[in-house]
Design a protein around this motif. Structure first.
Motif, mmCIF file in Angstrom:
data_model
loop_
_atom_site.group_PDB
_atom_site.id
_atom_site.type_symbol
_atom_site.label_atom_id
_atom_site.label_comp_id
_atom_site.label_asym_id
_atom_site.label_seq_id
_atom_site.Cartn_x
_atom_site.Cartn_y
_atom_site.Cartn_z
ATOM 1 N N SER A 39 0.823 -1.208 0.000
ATOM 2 C CA SER A 39 0.000 0.000 0.000
ATOM 3 C C SER A 39 0.854 1.255 0.000
ATOM 4 O O SER A 39 0.520 2.253 -0.645
ATOM 5 C CB SER A 39 -0.935 0.006 1.218
ATOM 6 N N GLN A 41 3.784 1.568 -1.385
ATOM 7 C CA GLN A 41 4.305 1.736 -2.742
ATOM 8 C C GLN A 41 3.277 2.409 -3.635
ATOM 9 O O GLN A 41 3.604 3.310 -4.415
ATOM 10 C CB GLN A 41 4.694 0.373 -3.322
ATOM 11 N N LYS A 42 2.021 1.973 -3.523
ATOM 12 C CA LYS A 42 0.962 2.577 -4.331
ATOM 13 C C LYS A 42 0.718 4.021 -3.907
ATOM 14 O O LYS A 42 0.508 4.901 -4.746
ATOM 15 C CB LYS A 42 -0.323 1.754 -4.181
ATOM 16 N N ARG A 45 3.216 6.405 -5.401
ATOM 17 C CA ARG A 45 2.950 6.757 -6.791
ATOM 18 C C ARG A 45 1.899 7.869 -6.885
ATOM 19 O O ARG A 45 2.047 8.822 -7.665
ATOM 20 C CB ARG A 45 2.482 5.515 -7.562
ATOM 21 N N ASP A 169 -4.438 3.327 -13.491
ATOM 22 C CA ASP A 169 -3.953 2.661 -12.282
ATOM 23 C C ASP A 169 -4.711 1.357 -12.076
ATOM 24 O O ASP A 169 -5.887 1.229 -12.444
ATOM 25 C CB ASP A 169 -4.152 3.579 -11.064
ATOM 26 N N GLU A 170 -4.050 0.361 -11.465
ATOM 27 C CA GLU A 170 -4.684 -0.936 -11.250
ATOM 28 C C GLU A 170 -5.787 -0.887 -10.193
ATOM 29 O O GLU A 170 -6.618 -1.789 -10.131
ATOM 30 C CB GLU A 170 -3.639 -1.964 -10.835
ATOM 31 N N CYS A 171 -5.803 0.143 -9.365
ATOM 32 C CA CYS A 171 -6.813 0.258 -8.309
ATOM 33 C C CYS A 171 -8.034 1.028 -8.819
ATOM 34 O O CYS A 171 -7.919 2.172 -9.265
ATOM 35 C CB CYS A 171 -6.228 0.953 -7.085
ATOM 36 N N TRP A 199 -7.067 -2.180 -2.888
ATOM 37 C CA TRP A 199 -5.826 -2.120 -2.123
ATOM 38 C C TRP A 199 -5.867 -3.100 -0.964
ATOM 39 O O TRP A 199 -4.850 -3.537 -0.482
ATOM 40 C CB TRP A 199 -5.639 -0.707 -1.575
ATOM 41 N N THR A 203 -4.026 -6.693 -2.078
ATOM 42 C CA THR A 203 -2.631 -6.332 -1.915
ATOM 43 C C THR A 203 -2.201 -6.093 -0.483
ATOM 44 O O THR A 203 -1.017 -5.917 -0.236
ATOM 45 C CB THR A 203 -2.318 -5.052 -2.716
#
Length: 212
Positions: A39, A41-42, A45, A169-171, A199, A203
């Motif tokens: 989390s 890391q995301k 970004r 974004d993947e989320c 998230w 993850t």
């Protein structure tokens, strides 16, 4: 590690040789990796995108992210159900993924949410943002240069372009926030893809056990 806060039941500890590690008081497990490493890391970004925006569009995106992450946390928290094994010990299972863990969902979902909100609050502090942008590291200087460039732009196109980067974004919740922010910035022609990643359920760093 010492600068990354942790919430109960996690503790930041120091080993006999001085090494830092994290210990979970509930499960008695330990790790050299931050409990919310993925989390974080995301979040990093997203924060880089926010730092590359001048004040007005940055606050627009922050407001959209805060609303989206609150909805995500409420939805994810509601997906966890309590049960008990044959010895009466309480555990929790996810109604969608059927993942099982001993930790209480609030220790995963709400702590991760609070971590993200705390980051947003810092980025609403103009003094904090200026201190970050005056950092001597090269990657931070690059973000500062982008802010200065975009502050000088008459049109909002460059601001919207930075926000639009989050549409892939993947989320799903970050994509939703970016789409909402773009509407506020007057960019109505862009929308977020429909693939879904949370998230939390996908993850978050949790201790998973076999179902009793």
């Amino acid at each position: 590690l010492a600068g990354a806060p942790v919430h109960a039941p996690w503790l930041l500890c120091r080993g006999p040789s001085g090494e830092l590690f994290f210990a979970n008081e509930t499960t008695r497990c330990s790790s050299f990796m931050h409990p919310f490493h993925v989390s974080l890391q995301k979040l990093a970004r997203v924060c880089r995108t926010l730092l590359a925006l001048p004040k007005a569009p940055r606050r627009t995106l922050i407001a959209a992210l805060r609303e989206a992450w609150e909805k995500e946390a409420n939805k994810e928290f509601g997906m966890w159900c309590a049960a008990a094994d044959e010895l009466g010990q309480e555990y929790f299972y996810h109604a969608d993924s059927m993942a099982v863990m001993w930790e209480h969902p609030r220790d995963i979902v709400w702590n991760a949410y609070c971590m993200k909100v705390a980051a947003l609050e810092q980025l609403e502090d103009d003094g904090y943002v200026m201190r970050v942008l005056s950092d001597t590291r090269a990657d931070v200087r690059g973000s500062a240069a982008k802010v200065c460039q975009r502050m000088g732009d008459v049109a909002s196109a460059s601001h919207a372009e930075a926000v639009a980067d989050l549409l892939v974004d993947e989320c799903e919740w970050i994509r939703a926030a970016a789409a909402e922010a773009l509407l506020e910035l007057g960019e109505t022609g862009k929308s977020a893809p429909s693939t879904t990643t949370s998230w939390f359920s996908a993850t978050s760093r949790v201790t998973i056990h076999s179902a009793p």
